[in-house]
Design an enzyme around this catalytic site. Structure first.
Site, short mmCIF file in Angstrom:
data_model
loop_
_atom_site.label_atom_id
_atom_site.label_comp_id
_atom_site.label_asym_id
_atom_site.label_seq_id
_atom_site.Cartn_x
_atom_site.Cartn_y
_atom_site.Cartn_z
N GLU A 297 0.84 -1.19 0.00
CA GLU A 297 0.00 0.00 0.00
C GLU A 297 0.88 1.25 0.00
OE1 GLU A 297 -3.88 1.61 2.50
OE2 GLU A 297 -2.27 0.61 3.60
N LYS B 278 -10.03 0.36 -2.13
CA LYS B 278 -10.10 0.01 -0.71
C LYS B 278 -11.48 0.35 -0.14
CE LYS B 278 -7.55 0.75 3.63
NZ LYS B 278 -6.43 1.51 4.23
N CYS C 177 -4.92 -3.52 3.39
CA CYS C 177 -4.61 -3.10 4.76
C CYS C 177 -5.78 -3.31 5.74
CB CYS C 177 -4.15 -1.64 4.74
SG CYS C 177 -3.20 -1.14 6.21
#
Length: 264
Positions: A40, A113, A153
């Site tokens: 990321e 995301k 993440c």
């Protein structure tokens, strides 16, 4: 198929980060990898969250995407391109986007995301939603005979996302976990996602002290369907490589057919 998780310690210099990413991808190929994943924010870890707005790209255009496409094509490599800022519908927001490039250099998948990180410990607070616009759709792609589910993440804490990808052989989790949460939860959550979904997990991470004084946990790793850590880079720049073994997948799913026993 051999896969590689590339660990970086990115900073605010876009050009330097792209050079470092290219070097790590070349190293992955030199070690036999056919698929490699970047972390990321591989392209930029600025001094402020809002710094990424100035580097936001339109899908299909920009130096970050050009570098990923060129590397995939020249190295004949599947690349899970960590995340990069892609322009959102609102001018003061971006999407934190994973783009996947095939060995021909073409974009074959996009994942934005979904879950945005935030915390407030009473002394300080942080909220990704101040700059990021969340995605809404799970995304998977096929790399030859490998079905890959994408996440980023903080998504790691939401197991229902990964259930949406079953059946698949590999889950990807590019990340920039904080040192504090990473120390306690990173490996635990990665191994849990691997075990409960009976598939491999590739987790390329940011890992070290950044120019903006942030420290990330690192420990980029590859985990097998039984929860065994096959390769790890604790801290600093590096590449973790391991093989995806179809026979191992079949063995785990046969001896403990938990996916077939699901009721909900």
């Amino acid at each position: 198929m051999k896969i590689a998780a590339c660990q970086m310690v990115s900073g605010p210099d876009l050009g330097a980060n792209l050079v470092a990413a290219s070097r790590l991808l070349e190293s992955a190929v030199a070690q036999g990898a056919q698929l490699a994943a970047l972390p990321e924010y591989f392209c930029l870890m600025g001094h402020h969250d809002s710094d990424k707005l100035a580097y936001a790209e339109t899908l299909g255009h920009g130096p970050i995407q050009a570098m990923l496409s060129r590397a995939a094509r020249e190295l004949r490599l599947w690349i899970i391109g960590g995340t990069l800022p892609i322009k959102a519908d609102t001018p003061d927001r971006v999407r934190n986007t994973t783009l996947v490039f095939s060995p021909s250099g073409e974009v074959v998948a996009r994942y934005d995301k979904i879950h945005l990180f935030a915390y407030d410990n009473g002394r300080e607070s942080y909220d990704e939603a101040r700059v990021l616009e969340p995605g809404t759709q799970p995304t998977a792609f096929d790399a030859e005979q490998l079905r890959v589910g994408l996440s980023v993440c903080y998504d790691l804490r939401f197991p229902e996302l990964y259930r949406a990808y079953n059946p698949c052989e590999l889950l990807a989790v590019p990340a920039a976990f904080t040192y504090t949460t990473g120390e306690k939860h990173w490996e635990l959550l990665l191994r849990a996602r691997a075990v409960e979904n009976q598939c491999y997990v590739i987790a390329p991470a940011q890992g070290g002290k950044h120019e903006n004084d942030r420290r990330t946990w690192g420990h980029s790793m590859i985990v097998d369907p039984w929860g065994e850590v096959l390769a790890v880079v604790p801290e600093g720049e590096g590449v973790a490589c391991a093989d995806i073994d179809p026979a191992r997948l079949a063995q785990v799913r046969q001896q403990l057919p938990a996916l077939a026993h699901r009721k909900l």
